[in-house]
Design a protein around this motif. Sequence first.
Motif, short mmCIF file in Angstrom:
data_model
loop_
_atom_site.label_atom_id
_atom_site.label_comp_id
_atom_site.label_asym_id
_atom_site.label_seq_id
_atom_site.Cartn_x
_atom_site.Cartn_y
_atom_site.Cartn_z
N ALA A 1 7.30 -9.38 7.81
CA ALA A 1 6.73 -8.71 6.67
C ALA A 1 5.36 -9.16 6.20
O ALA A 1 4.54 -8.58 5.87
CB ALA A 1 7.43 -8.42 5.38
N LEU A 2 5.16 -10.65 6.00
CA LEU A 2 4.23 -11.33 5.28
C LEU A 2 2.95 -11.28 6.18
O LEU A 2 3.00 -11.47 7.08
CB LEU A 2 4.67 -12.54 4.96
N VAL A 3 2.05 -10.77 5.53
CA VAL A 3 0.47 -10.84 6.20
C VAL A 3 -0.23 -12.10 5.38
O VAL A 3 -0.97 -12.71 6.37
CB VAL A 3 -0.11 -9.53 5.99
N GLU A 4 -0.16 -11.98 4.12
CA GLU A 4 -1.21 -13.13 3.49
C GLU A 4 -0.61 -13.47 2.38
O GLU A 4 -0.11 -12.66 1.51
CB GLU A 4 -2.49 -12.44 3.26
N VAL B 1 -0.12 -11.32 -2.77
CA VAL B 1 0.65 -11.34 -1.65
C VAL B 1 0.46 -9.97 -0.87
O VAL B 1 0.20 -8.81 -1.71
CB VAL B 1 2.20 -11.30 -1.98
N THR B 2 0.36 -9.82 0.50
CA THR B 2 0.10 -8.60 0.96
C THR B 2 1.27 -8.76 2.31
O THR B 2 1.32 -9.72 2.98
CB THR B 2 -1.16 -8.56 2.00
N LYS C 1 0.24 -4.50 -1.66
CA LYS C 1 0.05 -5.60 -2.33
C LYS C 1 1.08 -6.10 -3.28
O LYS C 1 2.09 -4.91 -3.60
CB LYS C 1 -1.10 -5.41 -3.38
N ALA C 2 1.25 -7.22 -3.61
CA ALA C 2 2.42 -7.50 -4.67
C ALA C 2 1.84 -8.76 -5.48
O ALA C 2 1.04 -9.63 -4.82
CB ALA C 2 3.61 -7.92 -4.05
N TRP C 3 2.51 -8.91 -6.37
CA TRP C 3 2.34 -10.30 -7.30
C TRP C 3 3.49 -11.03 -7.15
O TRP C 3 4.74 -10.53 -7.27
CB TRP C 3 1.84 -10.02 -8.85
N ASP D 1 3.42 -3.48 -5.82
CA ASP D 1 2.52 -2.35 -6.03
C ASP D 1 3.02 -0.84 -5.37
O ASP D 1 3.73 -1.15 -4.28
CB ASP D 1 1.08 -2.60 -5.36
N SER D 2 2.88 0.00 -6.05
CA SER D 2 3.07 1.33 -5.35
C SER D 2 1.85 2.12 -4.54
O SER D 2 1.06 2.42 -5.35
CB SER D 2 3.69 2.13 -6.61
N ARG D 3 2.07 2.25 -3.58
CA ARG D 3 0.86 2.94 -2.50
C ARG D 3 0.66 4.11 -3.08
O ARG D 3 1.37 4.94 -3.70
CB ARG D 3 1.40 2.92 -1.15
#
Length: 319
Positions: free
Chosen positions: A37-40, A56-57, A67-69, A113-115
């Motif tokens: 799942a992780l991109v960055e 986090v992405t 996105k996420a914190w 985050d909520s798209r």
Amino acid sequence: MALFDLPLPELRRYSPEVPEPDDFDAFWKASVPSGEALVEVRPHSTSLRLVDTFDVTFTGFGGAPVKAWYTRPAGTREALPAVVEYLGYGRGRGLPHERLTWVTAGYAHLLMDSRGQGDQYGSGGGTPDPHGGAPGGPGPVTRGILAPEDYYYRRLMSDAVRAVAAVRELSGVDPTRVAVCGNSQGGGLALAVAGLVPDLAAVLVSAPFLCHVQRAIDITDAAPYGEIVAYLSVHRDAETAVRRTLSYVDGVSFARRATAPGHWGVGLRDTVCPPSTVFAAYNRYGHDDRTIEVYPFNHHEGGDAHHVARQLDWLAARI
């Protein structure tokens, strides 16, 4: 708002048969991506000296970036239990200093985050929804509502599952001790994840949205359910299609499949997520270790900070 729903003794027994589609499990198996799942993961500079923050992405539904914190107590290196938190309707992830309860309690914390949201409350979001072109209303709850394959919450719930996969890939997280939590829309997402991820450590659900949806749209006009009512007031021939789509995201179906301990909260004067819809899911919850905190004189805010204190104590006793 005065009490408007069933009396509490009836709510505690309220366990209606909520029909679900025959292909419910197959639908969700096909919806949620697999693989890493992780991109960055990028360190994010803040003025907070007691926490470390990362931008986090991860890949969500359809491979789209979400996105996420990610925050954790500053300087810690051991593998911590993690809490994945989901947001209420209309909110984005905002700024990293806004939600510090779980990290200051000693947990690793991922705020998803909520798209396509973030424009109604809070401090904005950073995740577009590139798949949102199907017919439907302007708000998230009615986007693509004419078909389950196109529905917005198919995408958002799939993202929520992927957030758990992402946090388990992060350095400094114990993947066997991951809890999910949320209020309102976030509670509905946490409940969906409880039904779709079989090995969570705990689930914290407050005033969950999208439970016993067929009843909700019949007894309340409060938003977000009111947006569905407004849509049907214009698209009078769409009711059958809309009700079919909503049956694929109903929290009662996810609750039946839950396999982790669950902590719930409900305000008995809540017109946003009516108490009977919450109890319909709670009374079908699939794990014996479950409790619900009831706030007779509160609306959608429920127990507010008092409830958070109870959540902290409950979760500490489990992970």
